[in-house]
Design an enzyme around this catalytic site. Sequence first.
Site, mmCIF file in Angstrom:
data_model
loop_
_atom_site.group_PDB
_atom_site.id
_atom_site.type_symbol
_atom_site.label_atom_id
_atom_site.label_comp_id
_atom_site.label_asym_id
_atom_site.label_seq_id
_atom_site.Cartn_x
_atom_site.Cartn_y
_atom_site.Cartn_z
ATOM 1 N N PHE A 204 0.754 -1.348 0.168
ATOM 2 C CA PHE A 204 -0.077 -0.286 -0.107
ATOM 3 C C PHE A 204 0.476 0.924 0.008
ATOM 4 O O PHE A 204 0.034 2.582 0.003
ATOM 5 C CB PHE A 204 -0.963 0.130 1.005
ATOM 6 C CG PHE A 204 -1.676 -0.225 1.821
ATOM 7 C CD1 PHE A 204 -3.204 -0.699 0.904
ATOM 8 C CD2 PHE A 204 -1.725 -2.235 2.529
ATOM 9 C CE1 PHE A 204 -4.172 -1.986 0.807
ATOM 10 C CE2 PHE A 204 -2.410 -3.216 2.343
ATOM 11 C CZ PHE A 204 -3.928 -3.722 1.604
ATOM 12 N N ALA A 205 2.219 1.027 -0.036
ATOM 13 C CA ALA A 205 3.178 2.463 1.112
ATOM 14 C C ALA A 205 3.274 3.436 -0.451
ATOM 15 O O ALA A 205 3.966 2.601 -1.417
ATOM 16 C CB ALA A 205 4.349 2.270 1.269
ATOM 17 N N SER B 91 0.534 9.529 -3.194
ATOM 18 C CA SER B 91 -1.223 9.410 -3.140
ATOM 19 C C SER B 91 -1.666 10.335 -3.712
ATOM 20 O O SER B 91 -3.233 10.689 -3.746
ATOM 21 C CB SER B 91 -2.116 8.386 -2.866
ATOM 22 O OG SER B 91 -2.404 9.094 -1.230
ATOM 23 N N THR C 7 -4.792 1.975 -8.845
ATOM 24 C CA THR C 7 -5.841 3.052 -8.884
ATOM 25 C C THR C 7 -6.403 3.435 -9.915
ATOM 26 O O THR C 7 -5.851 2.886 -11.492
ATOM 27 C CB THR C 7 -5.126 4.167 -8.332
ATOM 28 O OG1 THR C 7 -5.956 5.711 -8.821
ATOM 29 C CG2 THR C 7 -3.730 4.774 -9.777
ATOM 30 N N TYR D 224 0.601 10.878 -10.583
ATOM 31 C CA TYR D 224 0.064 9.743 -9.717
ATOM 32 C C TYR D 224 -0.370 8.357 -10.552
ATOM 33 O O TYR D 224 0.435 7.161 -10.196
ATOM 34 C CB TYR D 224 -0.474 10.191 -8.463
ATOM 35 C CG TYR D 224 -1.265 9.475 -7.868
ATOM 36 C CD1 TYR D 224 -0.538 8.359 -6.989
ATOM 37 C CD2 TYR D 224 -2.452 8.522 -8.018
ATOM 38 C CE1 TYR D 224 -1.462 7.452 -6.365
ATOM 39 C CE2 TYR D 224 -3.911 7.878 -7.403
ATOM 40 C CZ TYR D 224 -2.880 7.223 -6.608
ATOM 41 O OH TYR D 224 -3.615 5.836 -5.928
ATOM 42 N N LYS E 57 1.400 4.607 -11.021
ATOM 43 C CA LYS E 57 1.242 3.341 -10.468
ATOM 44 C C LYS E 57 0.841 1.741 -11.689
ATOM 45 O O LYS E 57 1.197 1.067 -11.714
ATOM 46 C CB LYS E 57 -0.024 3.375 -10.272
ATOM 47 C CG LYS E 57 0.014 4.771 -8.855
ATOM 48 C CD LYS E 57 -0.363 3.491 -7.743
ATOM 49 C CE LYS E 57 -0.562 3.988 -6.225
ATOM 50 N NZ LYS E 57 -0.068 2.947 -5.029
ATOM 51 N N ASN F 35 -13.099 5.415 -5.853
ATOM 52 C CA ASN F 35 -13.288 6.681 -4.556
ATOM 53 C C ASN F 35 -13.321 5.594 -3.031
ATOM 54 O O ASN F 35 -14.427 5.127 -3.348
ATOM 55 C CB ASN F 35 -14.036 7.035 -5.340
ATOM 56 C CG ASN F 35 -13.829 8.350 -6.334
ATOM 57 O OD1 ASN F 35 -13.379 8.110 -7.149
ATOM 58 N ND2 ASN F 35 -13.288 9.461 -6.298
HETATM 59 N N1 UDP Z 1 -14.090 17.117 -5.459
HETATM 60 C C1 UDP Z 1 -15.086 19.361 -5.156
HETATM 61 N N2 UDP Z 1 -14.373 19.017 -3.910
HETATM 62 C C2 UDP Z 1 -13.655 18.930 -3.265
HETATM 63 C C3 UDP Z 1 -12.768 17.804 -3.468
HETATM 64 C C4 UDP Z 1 -13.420 17.141 -4.510
HETATM 65 O O1 UDP Z 1 -16.158 18.906 -5.014
HETATM 66 O O2 UDP Z 1 -13.439 19.975 -1.923
HETATM 67 C C5 UDP Z 1 -15.235 16.525 -6.501
HETATM 68 C C6 UDP Z 1 -13.496 16.346 -7.597
HETATM 69 O O3 UDP Z 1 -13.789 17.234 -8.226
HETATM 70 C C7 UDP Z 1 -14.228 14.684 -8.306
HETATM 71 C C8 UDP Z 1 -14.789 14.779 -6.478
HETATM 72 O O4 UDP Z 1 -15.186 15.720 -5.876
HETATM 73 O O5 UDP Z 1 -15.397 15.570 -9.001
HETATM 74 C C9 UDP Z 1 -14.039 13.456 -6.237
HETATM 75 O O6 UDP Z 1 -12.716 14.055 -6.111
HETATM 76 P P1 UDP Z 1 -11.410 13.127 -5.144
HETATM 77 O O7 UDP Z 1 -10.632 14.518 -5.238
HETATM 78 O O8 UDP Z 1 -12.220 12.907 -3.634
HETATM 79 O O9 UDP Z 1 -11.305 11.769 -5.421
HETATM 80 P P2 UDP Z 1 -10.553 11.495 -6.812
HETATM 81 O O10 UDP Z 1 -11.801 11.091 -8.105
HETATM 82 O O11 UDP Z 1 -10.281 12.915 -7.394
HETATM 83 O O12 UDP Z 1 -9.868 10.682 -7.115
#
Ligand code: UDP
Length: 317
Positions: A70-71, A74, A114, A138, A142, A167
């Site tokens: 996992f390390a 990210s 990922t 990132y 991966k 997610n």
């Molecule tokens: N998001 C948002 N506001 C925030 C953080 C995330 O609107 O403060 C949105 C982001 O644009 C994406 C979704 O939430 O559409 C999930 O983002 P997150 O960073 O949690 O995970 P990602 O999908 O980028 O891995």
Amino acid sequence: MRVLVTGGAGYIGSVVTAALLEGGHEVTVLDDLSTGHEDAVPEGATLVRASLHDSAPVLADVRPEAVLHFAAKSLVGQSQESPELYWENNVGGSLALLEAMRAAGCRRIVFSSTAATYGEPEEVPILETAPTRPTNTYGASKLAVDAMLTSYAVAYDFAAVSLRYFNVGGAAYGRGERHATETHLIPIALQVAAGTREALTVYGQDYPTPDGTCIRDYVHVTDLAAAHLLALPAPAPGEHRIYNLGSGSGFSVQEMVDAVRTVTGHPLPVVMGPRRAGDPARLVASSERIHADLGWTPVHTALTAIVADAWEFAQRR
Ligand code: UDP
């Protein structure tokens, strides 16, 4: 099984460590505590504070039968600003780990990959056969490790599985998300609900989705942990399997905001902001392959269940 968990002081690594211990496995955690927390390492696991680059003596000493890896760094934004951190830690660190495994005669590995390896999808839901065109360092780092695992399986008979997380949310075994730098939607929304942040900025409302906000596939960390336990014994020597891990349904940022309001009872002020660079409109996994091969089915699929468990964890802290 005697296993080594790298990154076992982090969010997902600590939850999986707890699940492994519950399943009767013997666990050593290797973590440099750069982003993890010592108190997240479950009781019953042995913590060795070391970096992946210094993992050889640890592997030689522990002689694990398998590694769960996992390390990693990210943060997508950080990976764009300081790519060397990602090549050094995620790619260089993983290479050092694989070499340490080879020297110690350990050839079984489950790797945290990922959805970011796919980049902007041509088709949704995303299958494992989809093209991999990461849009950030990132995801590229991966994907490089995924490629490394394929070649170690071919050349050195490694039995490897890459799990491509979509997610991840929720909490389990009293462990949840707590990052010094928080960029993810659920913990940020919960900080607003807890009163430690004023408002949630929604990144973009002009996406080609029903409500204009981005759609993501949220999977509960409990379901994710179960997948690791199923994946661990699955591949034969010489085999590298790749599995997506999502719940197969998408929820928009607006739907997440509604779920957080429902669970917390907080009005959750929202600021409408511009798009965040590199965010695809819609990322939803097909998890059919791991379902067909290993019988994995996510159980905690309701958005409110994921948020409620994360909220309970956040409040207890
Ligand atoms: N998001 C948002 N506001 C925030 C953080 C995330 O609107 O403060 C949105 C982001 O644009 C994406 C979704 O939430 O559409 C999930 O983002 P997150 O960073 O949690 O995970 P990602 O999908 O980028 O891995």
